[in-house]
Design a protein around this motif. Structure first.
Motif, PDB file in Angstrom:
ATOM      1  N   GLY A 145      53.070 -38.198 -20.067  1.00 51.64           N
ATOM      2  CA  GLY A 145      52.482 -37.753 -18.803  1.00 51.64           C
ATOM      3  C   GLY A 145      51.354 -38.658 -18.341  1.00 51.64           C
ATOM      4  O   GLY A 145      51.253 -38.977 -17.151  1.00 51.64           O
ATOM      5  N   LEU A 179      50.851 -40.827 -14.968  1.00 50.84           N
ATOM      6  CA  LEU A 179      49.621 -40.679 -14.189  1.00 50.84           C
ATOM      7  C   LEU A 179      48.966 -42.030 -13.901  1.00 50.84           C
ATOM      8  O   LEU A 179      48.283 -42.197 -12.890  1.00 50.84           O
ATOM      9  N   HIS A 203      48.279 -36.975  -9.740  1.00 52.21           N
ATOM     10  CA  HIS A 203      47.327 -36.315 -10.634  1.00 52.21           C
ATOM     11  C   HIS A 203      47.544 -34.803 -10.629  1.00 52.21           C
ATOM     12  O   HIS A 203      47.561 -34.163 -11.696  1.00 52.21           O
ATOM     13  N   PHE A 246      50.598 -34.014 -12.578  1.00 51.08           N
ATOM     14  CA  PHE A 246      50.329 -34.155 -14.011  1.00 51.08           C
ATOM     15  C   PHE A 246      49.693 -32.880 -14.557  1.00 51.08           C
ATOM     16  O   PHE A 246      50.123 -32.361 -15.590  1.00 51.08           O
ATOM     17  N   TYR A 303      51.668 -30.710 -17.367  1.00 57.02           N
ATOM     18  CA  TYR A 303      51.267 -30.963 -18.755  1.00 57.02           C
ATOM     19  C   TYR A 303      50.106 -30.107 -19.259  1.00 57.02           C
ATOM     20  O   TYR A 303      49.811 -30.128 -20.453  1.00 57.02           O
TER      21      TYR A 303
END
Length: 133
Positions: free
Chosen positions: A58, A62, A111, A114, A118
């Motif tokens: 991840g 990013l 972002h 992400f 995650y």
């Protein structure tokens, strides 16, 4: 009193004026100061290699945010001194041209995705932000 020729006087004025407009690095304006964003993640399951690998995957995704100038993904080093904290699982260090570029990163769709995709992996996040002096 020493007499200065007009040509010498004008040359000295030009040099002095030019030097007065030069901005030295130590006099950088706040928006020109490099910005470092360092994030430490503690996984919910720190011994789970699959979770750590997934988080690193991840973070790699990013890293595509365009305002990031340099990034580093790391895990605790094998160093062992009393001042070293090795309790985190993964670290994420980013360098930006300035605070404004970091703020773009914070609200960038990559972002935000992400975080959505995650955040279930970690139990704690600590951030250290710093500006260039």
């Amino acid at each position: 009193m020493k007499t200065i020729k007009r040509r010498s006087f004008l040359a000295n004025v030009a040099i002095t004026s030019a030097l007065a407009t030069v901005t030295l690095p130590s006099e950088a304006k706040p928006k020109d100061k490099k910005f470092v964003h360092h994030v430490y993640f503690w996984l919910k399951n720190p011994s789970n290699e699959a979770d750590r690998t997934k988080l690193i995957e991840g973070l790699t995704t990013l890293s595509k945010v365009p305002t990031i100038r340099f990034h580093h993904i790391g895990v605790p080093a094998s160093t062992n001194r009393s001042v070293i904290d090795r309790s985190y699982s993964v670290s994420w260090m980013l360098f930006f041209d300035n605070l404004e570029q970091e703020e773009v990163y914070q609200t960038h769709p990559i972002h935000l995705k992400f975080i959505a995709d995650y955040s279930h992996l970690w139990e704690k996040v600590t951030v250290y932000d710093s500006e260039q002096v």
